[in-house]
Design a protein around this motif. Structure first.
Motif, PDB file in Angstrom:
ATOM      1  N   ALA A 353      -1.171  -6.919  67.850  1.00  0.00           N
ATOM      2  CA  ALA A 353      -0.638  -7.469  66.426  1.00  0.00           C
ATOM      3  C   ALA A 353       0.901  -7.842  66.427  1.00  0.00           C
ATOM      4  O   ALA A 353       1.463  -7.285  67.298  1.00  0.00           O
ATOM      5  N   LEU A 354       0.956  -9.067  65.876  1.00  0.00           N
ATOM      6  CA  LEU A 354       2.082  -9.650  65.987  1.00  0.00           C
ATOM      7  C   LEU A 354       2.978  -9.503  64.593  1.00  0.00           C
ATOM      8  O   LEU A 354       4.279  -9.674  64.709  1.00  0.00           O
ATOM      9  N   ALA A 355       2.423  -9.526  63.583  1.00  0.00           N
ATOM     10  CA  ALA A 355       3.083  -9.682  62.459  1.00  0.00           C
ATOM     11  C   ALA A 355       1.965  -9.312  61.199  1.00  0.00           C
ATOM     12  O   ALA A 355       0.887  -9.172  61.593  1.00  0.00           O
ATOM     13  N   THR A 356       2.643  -9.200  60.065  1.00  0.00           N
ATOM     14  CA  THR A 356       1.679  -8.900  59.022  1.00  0.00           C
ATOM     15  C   THR A 356       2.012  -9.897  57.559  1.00  0.00           C
ATOM     16  O   THR A 356       2.060  -9.358  56.456  1.00  0.00           O
ATOM     17  N   ALA A 357       1.948 -11.076  58.005  1.00  0.00           N
ATOM     18  CA  ALA A 357       2.458 -12.137  57.002  1.00  0.00           C
ATOM     19  C   ALA A 357       1.241 -12.294  56.131  1.00  0.00           C
ATOM     20  O   ALA A 357      -0.034 -12.198  56.576  1.00  0.00           O
ATOM     21  N   SER A 358       1.423 -12.318  54.877  1.00  0.00           N
ATOM     22  CA  SER A 358       0.430 -12.629  53.858  1.00  0.00           C
ATOM     23  C   SER A 358       0.736 -13.945  53.529  1.00  0.00           C
ATOM     24  O   SER A 358       1.602 -14.253  52.825  1.00  0.00           O
ATOM     25  N   MET A 359      -0.209 -14.931  53.813  1.00  0.00           N
ATOM     26  CA  MET A 359      -0.023 -16.238  53.625  1.00  0.00           C
ATOM     27  C   MET A 359      -0.358 -16.672  52.107  1.00  0.00           C
ATOM     28  O   MET A 359      -1.009 -15.978  51.403  1.00  0.00           O
ATOM     29  N   TRP A 360       0.392 -17.790  51.557  1.00  0.00           N
ATOM     30  CA  TRP A 360      -0.204 -18.091  50.190  1.00  0.00           C
ATOM     31  C   TRP A 360      -1.398 -18.681  50.450  1.00  0.00           C
ATOM     32  O   TRP A 360      -1.907 -19.259  51.028  1.00  0.00           O
ATOM     33  N   SER A 361      -1.935 -18.549  49.117  1.00  0.00           N
ATOM     34  CA  SER A 361      -3.349 -19.277  49.051  1.00  0.00           C
ATOM     35  C   SER A 361      -3.676 -20.008  47.873  1.00  0.00           C
ATOM     36  O   SER A 361      -2.690 -20.065  47.023  1.00  0.00           O
ATOM     37  N   LYS A 362      -4.631 -20.743  47.585  1.00  0.00           N
ATOM     38  CA  LYS A 362      -4.994 -21.785  46.497  1.00  0.00           C
ATOM     39  C   LYS A 362      -4.588 -20.931  45.201  1.00  0.00           C
ATOM     40  O   LYS A 362      -3.878 -21.450  44.334  1.00  0.00           O
ATOM     41  N   SER A 363      -4.864 -19.654  44.976  1.00  0.00           N
ATOM     42  CA  SER A 363      -4.648 -18.912  43.817  1.00  0.00           C
ATOM     43  C   SER A 363      -3.416 -18.701  43.570  1.00  0.00           C
ATOM     44  O   SER A 363      -3.087 -18.308  42.361  1.00  0.00           O
ATOM     45  N   ASP A 364      -2.389 -18.559  44.581  1.00  0.00           N
ATOM     46  CA  ASP A 364      -1.139 -18.401  44.232  1.00  0.00           C
ATOM     47  C   ASP A 364      -0.512 -19.478  43.607  1.00  0.00           C
ATOM     48  O   ASP A 364       0.740 -19.352  42.952  1.00  0.00           O
ATOM     49  N   ALA A 365      -1.009 -20.737  43.861  1.00  0.00           N
ATOM     50  CA  ALA A 365      -0.406 -21.809  43.428  1.00  0.00           C
ATOM     51  C   ALA A 365      -0.377 -22.286  41.778  1.00  0.00           C
ATOM     52  O   ALA A 365      -1.455 -22.322  41.361  1.00  0.00           O
ATOM     53  N   GLY A 366       0.903 -22.340  40.974  1.00  0.00           N
ATOM     54  CA  GLY A 366       0.706 -22.621  39.787  1.00  0.00           C
ATOM     55  C   GLY A 366       0.926 -23.905  39.468  1.00  0.00           C
ATOM     56  O   GLY A 366       0.446 -24.601  38.362  1.00  0.00           O
ATOM     57  N   ASN A 367       1.074 -24.969  40.558  1.00  0.00           N
ATOM     58  CA  ASN A 367       1.070 -26.370  40.082  1.00  0.00           C
ATOM     59  C   ASN A 367       0.594 -26.999  41.423  1.00  0.00           C
ATOM     60  O   ASN A 367       0.664 -26.559  42.781  1.00  0.00           O
ATOM     61  N   ILE A 427      -1.314 -23.760  55.663  1.00  0.00           N
ATOM     62  CA  ILE A 427      -2.439 -24.920  55.536  1.00  0.00           C
ATOM     63  C   ILE A 427      -3.734 -24.024  54.978  1.00  0.00           C
ATOM     64  O   ILE A 427      -4.274 -23.184  55.389  1.00  0.00           O
ATOM     65  N   ILE A 428      -4.360 -24.368  53.664  1.00  0.00           N
ATOM     66  CA  ILE A 428      -5.156 -23.785  53.204  1.00  0.00           C
ATOM     67  C   ILE A 428      -6.729 -24.636  53.282  1.00  0.00           C
ATOM     68  O   ILE A 428      -7.694 -23.960  53.146  1.00  0.00           O
ATOM     69  N   SER A 429      -6.657 -25.996  53.399  1.00  0.00           N
ATOM     70  CA  SER A 429      -7.912 -26.466  53.875  1.00  0.00           C
ATOM     71  C   SER A 429      -7.666 -27.954  54.499  1.00  0.00           C
ATOM     72  O   SER A 429      -6.651 -28.543  54.287  1.00  0.00           O
ATOM     73  N   ARG A 430      -8.730 -28.119  55.134  1.00  0.00           N
ATOM     74  CA  ARG A 430      -8.768 -29.710  55.846  1.00  0.00           C
ATOM     75  C   ARG A 430     -10.345 -29.926  55.489  1.00  0.00           C
ATOM     76  O   ARG A 430     -11.263 -29.402  55.847  1.00  0.00           O
ATOM     77  N   SER A 431     -10.176 -31.273  55.233  1.00  0.00           N
ATOM     78  CA  SER A 431     -11.324 -31.870  54.658  1.00  0.00           C
ATOM     79  C   SER A 431     -12.469 -32.044  55.995  1.00  0.00           C
ATOM     80  O   SER A 431     -13.677 -32.137  55.879  1.00  0.00           O
ATOM     81  N   VAL A 454      -5.474 -33.028  53.720  1.00  0.00           N
ATOM     82  CA  VAL A 454      -4.877 -31.486  53.981  1.00  0.00           C
ATOM     83  C   VAL A 454      -4.527 -31.025  52.931  1.00  0.00           C
ATOM     84  O   VAL A 454      -3.345 -31.761  52.047  1.00  0.00           O
ATOM     85  N   THR A 455      -4.737 -29.953  52.434  1.00  0.00           N
ATOM     86  CA  THR A 455      -3.901 -29.238  51.220  1.00  0.00           C
ATOM     87  C   THR A 455      -3.214 -27.938  52.030  1.00  0.00           C
ATOM     88  O   THR A 455      -3.434 -27.251  52.690  1.00  0.00           O
TER      89      THR A 455
END
Ligand code: C2O
Ligand code: CU
Length: 492
Positions: A353-367, A427-431, A454-455
């Motif tokens: 275990a190296l870190a405990t980051a909680s990454m942003w996801s699409k649902s966090d984005a307001g814009n 990075i949340i998606s790659r087509s 890429v999003t």
């Protein structure tokens, strides 16, 4: 995939064939196999500067690459190429001073760093010849990772980078220090910048805007590099500082290795890989396990660049000309590794275990917003949404504190290296498929292939200004200089 060649869609197509056929004035003495004909040279490790005040001076310098004439270079603080490594601690306030002793204007940008736009060192914070720039002091808020500094002078970024100007920034923090990762600089922890150069017959670097690739690989400015590593876990902090070339990193024996960190932090857990693609501006921290290796054995780290997908920088077939190179579409050595004795107290097991980051996801984005990479037809420069970079145009305005999803669409037939200032994103998606485990960490730069979308999601926090913008751009420095760059304000 479309059957197209580079000359169909980039500037200077006419000269591709002319220069390609003859290679006039270009050094080809060691034509086909650099690793056999140039003696091996020890990997250089740049000196470190610690503390909270960092003084840099960019000036002309020179370096002996080949017998005969030295090569003119640019470097910081009297190095012969590149510059010292700045070691910052998260939470400390740093003061930076950059003196320009070149005979041309420059800027110094702190790539990947979250800071006020006025301290960013982008194209707006020009340093006149003979002047010193002292940006406002700022607190180091980034996580422990590998960052870098480099010139960002509009239209001469490619030239100044090619001359050798740049340096590493290593940020340390308590969380990383509590993990048993290799961290003895120059012993089991190495920053390595890979790039390549084309040399003129005079031994000068080819700094033409039209030259996309070098013919000779350099690791920390060293031709045909080798390093002796202790028989234990060893960390490489790898930076791609090419103009356009991607590297498909791996080892000659296809051994497994572990990605532990991305551009802006440690991964939550190591990602086991045999290959990692790294594009201009990107960093990956990897750990290789030499603990079972016999002292005296040796092997190579390589760029498996043969048969890369079309549009990956360096996938072109030509060996000469603007978009050709001796290294294109080949698998070549990046570093010759010799195994030496383990150090006492060397790291033998990789933390799980190296870190405990909680990454942003699409649902966090307001814009959300979408940027298209466009051009005006074959052979014309790339743009975002039809607009070439203009100092007087703000392309995006973002509310302070906003979490946004940005989608980058590449409908054109060449790859790019997208980079945005101020933030680290997820990075949340790659087509083209799943986001790889080793790419699921904090990032500020990513590769995007033709016909890919890429999003990513980022939060724009802490620093606002109605007048001072940040940049986003392609990190292929010729594309950036050519106008594939935009600017954004973060406003309160
Ligand atoms: Cu590495 Cu805008 O830069
Ligand atoms: Cu590009």
């Amino acid at each position: 995939m479309k059957k197209l060649t580079r000359k169909h869609f980039l500037v200077g197509a006419g000269s591709v064939l002319a220069a390609g056929a003859a290679g006039f004035g270009v050094k080809q003495a060691f034509f086909s196999s650099t690793s056999e004909t140039i003696p091996r040279n020890p990997l250089y490790v740049p000196p470190v500067i610690d503390g909270t005040t960092f003084n840099l001076t960019l000036a002309e310098s020179s370096k002996q690459f080949f017998s005969g004439a030295k090569t003119s270079t640019y470097s910081y603080n009297g190095e012969s190429f590149w510059g010292p490594t700045l070691r910052w601690k998260k939470g400390e306030t740093v003061s930076l001073n950059v003196t320009n002793n070149l005979n041309e204007m420059t800027t110094t940008h702190w790539h990947g760093i979250h800071l006020p736009a006025s301290a960013d060192g982008g194209p707006h914070q020009m340093i006149d010849v003979g002047e010193t720039w002292s940006p406002p002091k700022f607190e180091v808020k980034n996580e422990a990772a590998t960052y870098w500094y480099h010139p960002h002078m509009h239209e001469t970024t490619q030239k100044q980078l090619t001359m050798g100007a740049g340096g590493f920034i290593i940020i340390e923090d308590d969380s990383e220090a509590s993990k048993a990762l290799p961290s003895e600089y120059g012993v089991d922890d190495f920053p390595i910048v890979f790039t390549s150069r084309r040399f003129e017959t005079t031994n000068a670097f080819d700094v033409s805007k039209d030259t996309a690739y070098g013919d000779y690989l350099l690791a920390n400015g060293v031709l045909n590099p080798e390093v002796t590593l202790p028989a234990q876990l060893v960390r490489f902090r790898i930076l791609n500082a090419e103009t356009e070339r991607f590297y498909n990193l791996g080892f000659a024996d296809d051994r497994k290795f572990y990605v532990v960190g991305t551009d802006g932090g440690l991964l939550n857990k190591p990602a086991e890989v045999t290959r990692v693609r790294i594009v201009p501006g990107e960093r990956y921290e990897i750990v290789i396990d030499l603990s079972d290796e016999k002292v005296g054995s040796s092997f190579d780290m390589k760029a498996f660049n043969e048969n890369m997908p079309f549009g990956a920088g360096g996938s072109e077939q030509a060996q000469a000309g603007n978009f050709g190179s001796l290294l294109n579409n080949t698998t070549f050595s990046l570093l010759h590794i010799k195994v030496g004795k383990a150090t006492s107290g060397g790291v033998k097991t990789l933390p799980s275990a190296l870190a405990t980051a909680s990454m942003w996801s699409k649902s966090d984005a307001g814009n959300s917003r979408t940027l298209n990479i466009t051009d005006d037809g074959p052979g014309t420069p790339f743009k975002f949404d039809g607009n070439s970079f203009d100092h007087n145009t703000i392309n995006q305005t973002i509310k302070l504190g906003a979490i946004e999803a940005w989608t980058i669409q590449n409908d054109k037939i060449f790859g790019h290296a997208f980079h945005i200032h101020d933030v680290q994103f997820s990075i949340i998606s790659r087509s083209t498929g799943e986001v790889a485990e080793h790419e699921k960490g904090w990032k500020d730069t990513f590769g995007i292939l033709p016909e890919e979308t890429v999003t990513f999601v980022a939060k724009f926090e802490d620093y606002a200004s109605k007048t001072e913008p940040y940049m986003y751009h392609c990190h292929m420095s010729n594309h950036e200089d050519g106008g594939l760059m935009g600017q954004f304000l973060v406003v309160d």
